[in-house]
Design a protein around this motif. Structure first.
Motif, PDB file in Angstrom:
ATOM      1  N   VAL A  16       0.808  -1.210   0.000  1.00  8.30           N
ATOM      2  CA  VAL A  16       0.000   0.000   0.000  1.00  8.30           C
ATOM      3  C   VAL A  16       0.839   1.258   0.000  1.00  8.30           C
ATOM      4  N   PHE A  17       1.869   1.305   0.823  1.00  6.88           N
ATOM      5  CA  PHE A  17       2.593   2.544   1.011  1.00  6.88           C
ATOM      6  C   PHE A  17       4.002   2.530   0.434  1.00  6.88           C
ATOM      7  N   SER A  18       4.676   1.402   0.537  1.00 11.94           N
ATOM      8  CA  SER A  18       6.057   1.269   0.069  1.00 11.94           C
ATOM      9  C   SER A  18       6.989   2.270   0.747  1.00 11.94           C
ATOM     10  N   PHE A  19       6.720   2.537   2.033  1.00 17.89           N
ATOM     11  CA  PHE A  19       7.584   3.429   2.805  1.00 17.89           C
ATOM     12  C   PHE A  19       8.222   2.620   3.930  1.00 17.89           C
ATOM     13  N   ASN A  20       9.206   1.833   3.609  1.00 13.79           N
ATOM     14  CA  ASN A  20       9.835   0.995   4.635  1.00 13.79           C
ATOM     15  C   ASN A  20      10.560   1.809   5.695  1.00 13.79           C
ATOM     16  N   SER A  21      10.806   3.101   5.405  1.00 13.62           N
ATOM     17  CA  SER A  21      11.508   3.938   6.376  1.00 13.62           C
ATOM     18  C   SER A  21      10.660   4.194   7.610  1.00 13.62           C
ATOM     19  N   ILE A  22       9.340   4.050   7.517  1.00 19.42           N
ATOM     20  CA  ILE A  22       8.497   4.326   8.679  1.00 19.42           C
ATOM     21  C   ILE A  22       8.429   3.145   9.632  1.00 19.42           C
ATOM     22  N   LEU A  23       8.885   1.975   9.222  1.00 18.70           N
ATOM     23  CA  LEU A  23       8.775   0.789  10.073  1.00 18.70           C
ATOM     24  C   LEU A  23       9.503   0.950  11.407  1.00 18.70           C
ATOM     25  N   PRO A  24      10.771   1.395  11.419  1.00 12.95           N
ATOM     26  CA  PRO A  24      11.430   1.577  12.725  1.00 12.95           C
ATOM     27  C   PRO A  24      10.743   2.614  13.601  1.00 12.95           C
ATOM     28  N   THR A  25      10.283   3.716  12.984  1.00 14.62           N
ATOM     29  CA  THR A  25       9.599   4.752  13.754  1.00 14.62           C
ATOM     30  C   THR A  25       8.304   4.220  14.345  1.00 14.62           C
ATOM     31  N   ALA A  26       7.536   3.488  13.530  1.00 16.35           N
ATOM     32  CA  ALA A  26       6.277   2.926  14.009  1.00 16.35           C
ATOM     33  C   ALA A  26       6.517   1.907  15.120  1.00 16.35           C
ATOM     34  N   PHE A  27       7.570   1.103  14.981  1.00 16.61           N
ATOM     35  CA  PHE A  27       7.859   0.095  16.005  1.00 16.61           C
ATOM     36  C   PHE A  27       8.258   0.745  17.321  1.00 16.61           C
TER      37      PHE A  27
ATOM     38  N   MET B 293       1.455   2.641  12.132  1.00  8.36           N
ATOM     39  CA  MET B 293       2.198   2.612  10.874  1.00  8.36           C
ATOM     40  C   MET B 293       1.394   3.246   9.745  1.00  8.36           C
ATOM     41  N   MET B 294       0.103   2.953   9.690  1.00  5.35           N
ATOM     42  CA  MET B 294      -0.734   3.521   8.641  1.00  5.35           C
ATOM     43  C   MET B 294      -0.899   5.024   8.812  1.00  5.35           C
ATOM     44  N   ILE B 295      -0.990   5.476  10.068  1.00  2.00           N
ATOM     45  CA  ILE B 295      -1.094   6.914  10.314  1.00  2.00           C
ATOM     46  C   ILE B 295       0.183   7.625   9.873  1.00  2.00           C
ATOM     47  N   LEU B 296       1.338   7.075  10.247  1.00  2.00           N
ATOM     48  CA  LEU B 296       2.606   7.685   9.855  1.00  2.00           C
ATOM     49  C   LEU B 296       2.785   7.664   8.343  1.00  2.00           C
ATOM     50  N   ALA B 297       2.364   6.553   7.715  1.00  2.00           N
ATOM     51  CA  ALA B 297       2.503   6.445   6.263  1.00  2.00           C
ATOM     52  C   ALA B 297       1.620   7.456   5.548  1.00  2.00           C
ATOM     53  N   MET B 298       0.400   7.644   6.034  1.00  2.00           N
ATOM     54  CA  MET B 298      -0.496   8.621   5.422  1.00  2.00           C
ATOM     55  C   MET B 298       0.036  10.031   5.587  1.00  2.00           C
ATOM     56  N   ASN B 299       0.555  10.333   6.771  1.00  2.00           N
ATOM     57  CA  ASN B 299       1.121  11.670   6.997  1.00  2.00           C
ATOM     58  C   ASN B 299       2.335  11.908   6.104  1.00  2.00           C
ATOM     59  N   GLU B 300       3.175  10.888   5.949  1.00  2.00           N
ATOM     60  CA  GLU B 300       4.356  11.030   5.099  1.00  2.00           C
ATOM     61  C   GLU B 300       3.950  11.223   3.637  1.00  2.00           C
ATOM     62  N   LYS B 301       2.920  10.497   3.234  1.00  2.00           N
ATOM     63  CA  LYS B 301       2.440  10.628   1.855  1.00  2.00           C
ATOM     64  C   LYS B 301       1.880  12.018   1.608  1.00  2.00           C
ATOM     65  N   GLN B 302       1.150  12.557   2.586  1.00  2.00           N
ATOM     66  CA  GLN B 302       0.593  13.899   2.447  1.00  2.00           C
ATOM     67  C   GLN B 302       1.699  14.950   2.375  1.00  2.00           C
ATOM     68  N   VAL B 303       2.729  14.778   3.201  1.00  2.00           N
ATOM     69  CA  VAL B 303       3.845  15.718   3.176  1.00  2.00           C
ATOM     70  C   VAL B 303       4.555  15.688   1.824  1.00  2.00           C
ATOM     71  N   LYS B 304       4.779  14.489   1.295  1.00  2.00           N
ATOM     72  CA  LYS B 304       5.436  14.374  -0.003  1.00  2.00           C
ATOM     73  C   LYS B 304       4.584  14.983  -1.113  1.00  2.00           C
ATOM     74  N   THR B 305       3.271  14.828  -1.015  1.00  2.00           N
ATOM     75  CA  THR B 305       2.379  15.410  -2.012  1.00  2.00           C
ATOM     76  C   THR B 305       2.439  16.929  -1.971  1.00  2.00           C
ATOM     77  N   ILE B 306       2.438  17.490  -0.762  1.00  2.00           N
ATOM     78  CA  ILE B 306       2.508  18.950  -0.618  1.00  2.00           C
ATOM     79  C   ILE B 306       3.833  19.479  -1.163  1.00  2.00           C
ATOM     80  N   LEU B 307       4.943  18.799  -0.835  1.00  2.00           N
ATOM     81  CA  LEU B 307       6.251  19.243  -1.330  1.00  2.00           C
ATOM     82  C   LEU B 307       6.327  19.145  -2.849  1.00  2.00           C
ATOM     83  N   PHE B 308       5.741  18.092  -3.399  1.00  3.77           N
ATOM     84  CA  PHE B 308       5.746  17.941  -4.860  1.00  3.77           C
ATOM     85  C   PHE B 308       4.964  19.063  -5.524  1.00  3.77           C
TER      86      PHE B 308
END
Length: 246
Positions: free
Chosen positions: A106-117, A221-236
């Motif tokens: 769904v997200f393909s953001f493996n960088s959030i896994l350590p933060t979520a854990f 994890m899903m909350i962090l992934a959604m927030n990261e996706k929103q941030v990337k969309t805004i920056l783009f």
């Protein structure tokens, strides 16, 4: 009076006078089994990240469900203890695949896994200690409230299949995170009460806490992934707008 001269008795922090010694020994077994589950689940997640076999997510979910049913059907006794521990380890290994598979698909953001854990570990530890230090049965009243909240969340999720509201989806995630924190409090004190009444099945009690941890981890994890996706969309969009103005 110098407040810094006061001595802190750290040994008192580890004493639970309201919990009988036999139940304290039971809790040690529960959390030792929980630590084993976390280690095995981490190994399962690592294997999935290395292989990146996305289709294994569904197979792992079905396998973990089958092992949990098998574990539930196996009676608790000294003769079946090793078998049930093996089933618990297999269940934890397959369960570790599922959130990682969800992340990759769904997200393909493996960088959030350590933060979520790490975030989940901190939340779980804080609420577990709150339940252990609190007065006995003080959080058991949450059972009805939490089950009602879970029922409403399921109904809203089913309704959202037709509405497709992103706001309702996000609300379910945040409410679900709060509900799972409540379940950590409730399940911890419920395990204490069961042990006080003679239920010493520490393996199944470990499953309750492990499922709380995994569900809490998925929500975060899903909350962090959604927030990261929103941030990337805004920056783009900002970069695209900046290029258009040049």
């Amino acid at each position: 009076m110098n407040i810094f001269d006061r001595k802190i008795n750290f040994d008192a922090l580890l004493k639970f006078s309201h919990i009988t010694p036999s139940t304290q020994q039971h809790l040690k077994k529960v959390y030792a089994s929980f630590a084993l589950c976390m280690f095995v689940a981490a190994a399962g997640a690592y294997v999935h990240v290395v292989t990146r076999f996305i289709q294994a997510g569904l197979l792992s979910a079905l396998g973990s469900l089958g092992l949990m049913i098998w574990l539930m059907a196996t009676p608790h006794s000294h003769e079946t203890e090793q078998k049930r521990l093996g089933l618990l380890a297999g269940f934890a290994f397959l369960t570790g695949d599922v959130p990682v598979a969800l992340d990759i698909m769904v997200f393909s953001f493996n960088s959030i896994l350590p933060t979520a854990f790490m975030g989940t570990a901190m939340i779980f530890t804080c609420f577990t200690l709150s339940a252990l230090y609190a007065r006995r049965r003080s959080y058991l009243f949450l059972g009805g409230i939490l089950m009602s909240a879970m029922s409403l969340m399921v109904l809203s999720s089913l309704g959202n299949l037709f509405f497709g509201s992103i706001w309702l989806f996000q609300a379910n995630l945040y409410v679900g995170l709060v509900v799972m924190c409540g379940f950590v409090l409730f399940d911890t004190q419920l395990i204490i009460e069961k042990a006080e009444n003679g239920d010493k099945d520490y393996i199944w009690h470990c499953v309750d806490l492990f499922l709380d941890f995994v569900t809490l981890f998925r929500k975060l994890m899903m909350i962090l992934a959604m927030n990261e996706k929103q941030v990337k969309t805004i920056l783009f969009k900002k970069k695209k707008k900046k290029k258009a103005n040049l």
